[in-house]
Design an enzyme around this catalytic site. Structure first.
Site, PDB file in Angstrom:
ATOM      1  N   CYS A 186      29.833  50.148  -4.534  1.00  0.00           N
ATOM      2  CA  CYS A 186      29.567  49.590  -6.300  1.00  0.00           C
ATOM      3  C   CYS A 186      28.166  48.586  -6.067  1.00  0.00           C
ATOM      4  O   CYS A 186      26.998  48.596  -7.287  1.00  0.00           O
ATOM      5  CB  CYS A 186      30.308  48.347  -6.042  1.00  0.00           C
ATOM      6  SG  CYS A 186      32.627  48.956  -5.968  1.00  0.00           S
ATOM      7  N   ASP A 187      28.081  48.360  -4.768  1.00  0.00           N
ATOM      8  CA  ASP A 187      26.469  47.608  -4.474  1.00  0.00           C
ATOM      9  C   ASP A 187      25.452  48.360  -3.607  1.00  0.00           C
ATOM     10  O   ASP A 187      24.170  47.190  -3.556  1.00  0.00           O
ATOM     11  CB  ASP A 187      27.038  46.303  -3.844  1.00  0.00           C
ATOM     12  CG  ASP A 187      28.341  45.553  -4.450  1.00  0.00           C
ATOM     13  OD1 ASP A 187      28.071  45.623  -6.354  1.00  0.00           O
ATOM     14  OD2 ASP A 187      29.264  44.488  -4.343  1.00  0.00           O
ATOM     15  N   CYS A 247      31.969  46.720  -1.230  1.00  0.00           N
ATOM     16  CA  CYS A 247      31.950  47.832  -1.606  1.00  0.00           C
ATOM     17  C   CYS A 247      30.926  48.477  -1.463  1.00  0.00           C
ATOM     18  O   CYS A 247      29.703  48.105  -2.334  1.00  0.00           O
ATOM     19  CB  CYS A 247      32.572  47.688  -3.259  1.00  0.00           C
ATOM     20  SG  CYS A 247      32.244  49.123  -3.958  1.00  0.00           S
TER      21      CYS A 247
HETATM   22  C1  FAD Z   1      32.957  42.358  -5.165  1.00  0.00           C
HETATM   23  C2  FAD Z   1      33.642  43.708  -5.264  1.00  0.00           C
HETATM   24  C3  FAD Z   1      32.141  44.520  -6.181  1.00  0.00           C
HETATM   25  C4  FAD Z   1      32.154  45.572  -6.850  1.00  0.00           C
HETATM   26  N1  FAD Z   1      32.308  45.687  -7.839  1.00  0.00           N
HETATM   27  C5  FAD Z   1      32.219  47.036  -8.532  1.00  0.00           C
HETATM   28  C6  FAD Z   1      31.441  47.783  -8.882  1.00  0.00           C
HETATM   29  O1  FAD Z   1      29.823  47.596  -9.151  1.00  0.00           O
HETATM   30  N2  FAD Z   1      31.503  49.088  -9.646  1.00  0.00           N
HETATM   31  C7  FAD Z   1      32.887  49.294  -9.605  1.00  0.00           C
HETATM   32  O2  FAD Z   1      33.358  50.682 -10.247  1.00  0.00           O
HETATM   33  N3  FAD Z   1      34.352  48.853  -9.052  1.00  0.00           N
HETATM   34  C8  FAD Z   1      33.650  47.436  -8.411  1.00  0.00           C
HETATM   35  N4  FAD Z   1      34.361  47.245  -7.465  1.00  0.00           N
HETATM   36  C9  FAD Z   1      36.102  47.938  -7.411  1.00  0.00           C
HETATM   37  C10 FAD Z   1      36.321  47.313  -8.623  1.00  0.00           C
HETATM   38  O3  FAD Z   1      36.881  46.225  -8.804  1.00  0.00           O
HETATM   39  C11 FAD Z   1      38.284  47.546  -8.261  1.00  0.00           C
HETATM   40  O4  FAD Z   1      37.956  49.009  -8.152  1.00  0.00           O
HETATM   41  C12 FAD Z   1      38.972  46.837  -9.640  1.00  0.00           C
HETATM   42  O5  FAD Z   1      38.887  46.144  -9.941  1.00  0.00           O
HETATM   43  C13 FAD Z   1      40.644  47.880  -9.020  1.00  0.00           C
HETATM   44  O6  FAD Z   1      41.085  47.222 -10.179  1.00  0.00           O
HETATM   45  P1  FAD Z   1      42.647  47.088 -10.854  1.00  0.00           P
HETATM   46  O7  FAD Z   1      43.634  46.785 -11.354  1.00  0.00           O
HETATM   47  O8  FAD Z   1      43.483  48.222  -9.835  1.00  0.00           O
HETATM   48  O9  FAD Z   1      42.740  45.748  -9.448  1.00  0.00           O
HETATM   49  P2  FAD Z   1      42.516  44.489  -9.550  1.00  0.00           P
HETATM   50  O10 FAD Z   1      40.736  44.726  -9.836  1.00  0.00           O
HETATM   51  O11 FAD Z   1      42.425  44.494  -7.419  1.00  0.00           O
HETATM   52  O12 FAD Z   1      43.154  43.483 -10.206  1.00  0.00           O
HETATM   53  C14 FAD Z   1      44.496  43.369  -9.055  1.00  0.00           C
HETATM   54  C15 FAD Z   1      45.707  42.381 -10.568  1.00  0.00           C
HETATM   55  O13 FAD Z   1      46.581  42.392 -10.066  1.00  0.00           O
HETATM   56  C16 FAD Z   1      46.810  41.168 -10.217  1.00  0.00           C
HETATM   57  N5  FAD Z   1      48.450  41.001  -9.314  1.00  0.00           N
HETATM   58  C17 FAD Z   1      48.501  40.924  -7.771  1.00  0.00           C
HETATM   59  N6  FAD Z   1      49.633  40.600  -7.363  1.00  0.00           N
HETATM   60  C18 FAD Z   1      49.928  39.732  -8.483  1.00  0.00           C
HETATM   61  C19 FAD Z   1      51.587  39.623  -8.894  1.00  0.00           C
HETATM   62  N7  FAD Z   1      52.313  39.788  -7.823  1.00  0.00           N
HETATM   63  N8  FAD Z   1      52.026  39.573 -10.522  1.00  0.00           N
HETATM   64  C20 FAD Z   1      51.261  39.760 -11.151  1.00  0.00           C
HETATM   65  N9  FAD Z   1      49.844  40.491 -11.425  1.00  0.00           N
HETATM   66  C21 FAD Z   1      49.408  40.224  -9.391  1.00  0.00           C
HETATM   67  C22 FAD Z   1      45.662  40.170  -9.977  1.00  0.00           C
HETATM   68  O14 FAD Z   1      45.865  38.516  -9.558  1.00  0.00           O
HETATM   69  C23 FAD Z   1      44.849  40.698 -10.076  1.00  0.00           C
HETATM   70  O15 FAD Z   1      44.044  40.614 -11.387  1.00  0.00           O
HETATM   71  C24 FAD Z   1      34.109  45.616  -6.330  1.00  0.00           C
HETATM   72  C25 FAD Z   1      35.016  45.477  -6.148  1.00  0.00           C
HETATM   73  C26 FAD Z   1      34.338  44.234  -5.363  1.00  0.00           C
HETATM   74  C27 FAD Z   1      35.220  43.680  -4.573  1.00  0.00           C
END
Ligand code: FAD
Length: 307
Positions: A134-135, A131
């Site tokens: 983000c970084d 990302c």
């Molecule tokens: C390395 C990295 C660094 C980042 N740094 C930043 C930052 O500094 N600032 C920022 O704003 N964003 C950052 N991001 C982006 C941010 O993390 C994501 O945009 C955010 O986490 C999205 O949130 P979400 O809840 O939609 O999905 P996710 O965080 O992807 O969570 C998805 C969840 O769904 C669950 N899941 C999946 N399939 C199933 C299933 N079948 N049954 C039950 N549960 C399931 C997973 O276990 C997980 O808990 C970063 C991302 C990465 C990879």
């Protein structure tokens, strides 16, 4: 029969849990295979509002979980392996057992694609990232490498030239999937150096807990060499976690949920939140905002149904 089941324990799922719990709906949140979601993979988060000094990614998401539990959310281990969204109420199968619910919030995220290099996962958050937004700011005047050949690789490489002293874009072929306009823009950027027909074989240095360089190989000449680099950004796409809803929830060709306005999906009573629907912004704050929207929609839906 549950009022609300939330799938996913990232920012979207936890925020939806805070809101639905405060509304007295006693939500059940299933954490999935990656408790804490994508933020559990990273270290410093400097762009989530409210933390002027930044906050550690896993701490941020753990705080959200505690806040949801304080208001009565139940957060449980478990991954949904099957879903039946055909009736008035819905069923999800978790560890072999069906659970029933009146509303469902899908916050299952979109997992970044990684190269599968031996050291890659050990260095995520320590120089390896998926990302740029983000970084990128952590790599001011540093050497940055971006991997990929599509539009997002071009966009990330361009964005990263704001920070890096140089940005090398590595692609395994000499043809690009990126659109002409994005490719031309990247080619016209004097800070971006293209390295084609090249694959990455490993990233170093785990012993320093920091990215210091990569091992590269030219696929035509088979020549291999090491190159110093400080920030290693993967831009090879994301996989939305929607497989278990296939044929029921409407998605686009890549599997992202198609929104029917607000947080609504094609099925009344099933809502989307976060990266599972958002292919554009993919940020913690936007995922949290989407979790709030889904929760409010679920509350209103249940109220209209007399619950
Ligand atoms: C390395 C990295 C660094 C980042 N740094 C930043 C930052 O500094 N600032 C920022 O704003 N964003 C950052 N991001 C982006 C941010 O993390 C994501 O945009 C955010 O986490 C999205 O949130 P979400 O809840 O939609 O999905 P996710 O965080 O992807 O969570 C998805 C969840 O769904 C669950 N899941 C999946 N399939 C199933 C299933 N079948 N049954 C039950 N549960 C399931 C997973 O276990 C997980 O808990 C970063 C991302 C990465 C990879």
């Amino acid at each position: 029969m549950r009022n609300v089941i939330i799938l996913g324990s990232g920012c979207a799922g936890n925020t939806a849990a805070i809101y639905t719990a405060r509304a007295g709906l006693k939500p059940l949140l299933l954490m999935g295979h990656e408790p804490g979601g994508q933020l559990s993979l990273t270290t410093d988060v400097e762009n989530f509002p409210g933390f002027p000094e930044g906050i550690n990614g896993p701490d941020l998401v753990e705080n959200m979980k505690k806040q949801a539990e304080k208001f009565g959310a139940e957060c449980e281990w478990g991954t949904v392996s099957e879903a039946d969204l055909s009736g008035k109420h819905f069923r999800v199968k978790v560890e072999g057992e069906w659970i029933h619910t009146r509303t469902l919030i899908i916050a299952t995220g979109a997992s970044a694609r990684w190269l599968g290099l031996p050291n890659e996962h050990k260095l995520i958050g320590h120089g390896v990232s998926s990302c740029a937004t983000c970084d990128g700011a952590f790599y001011k005047e540093r050497k940055i490498m971006v991997i990929g050949g599509g539009d997002s690789a071009m966009e990330e490489a361009n964005f990263l030239t704001r920070f890096g002293s140089e940005v090398t874009l590595v692609h395994r072929r000499d043809q690009f999937r990126a659109s002409k306009i994005m490719l031309d823009r990247a080619r016209a950027n004097p800070k971006i150096k293209f390295m084609t027909n090249t694959v990455v074989e490993n990233v170093y240095d785990v012993s320093k807990n920091l990215v210091t360089g990569v091992r590269l190989r030219n696929t035509k000449s088979n020549e291999a060499w090491d190159q110093e680099v400080d920030g290693f950004f993967l831009a090879i796409g994301h996989i939305p976690n929607t497989k278990v809803f296939k044929g029921q929830i409407e998605t686009d060709a890549e599997g992202y949920i198609i929104s029917k306005g607000g947080a609504r999906t094609n099925i009344t009573g099933v809502f989307h939140a976060g990266d599972v629907q958002d292919r554009t912004y993919r940020q913690a704050i936007t995922a949290s905002g989407a979790g709030c929207m889904a929760a409010i929609e679920a509350e209103r839906f249940l109220e209209a149904e007399g619950h």
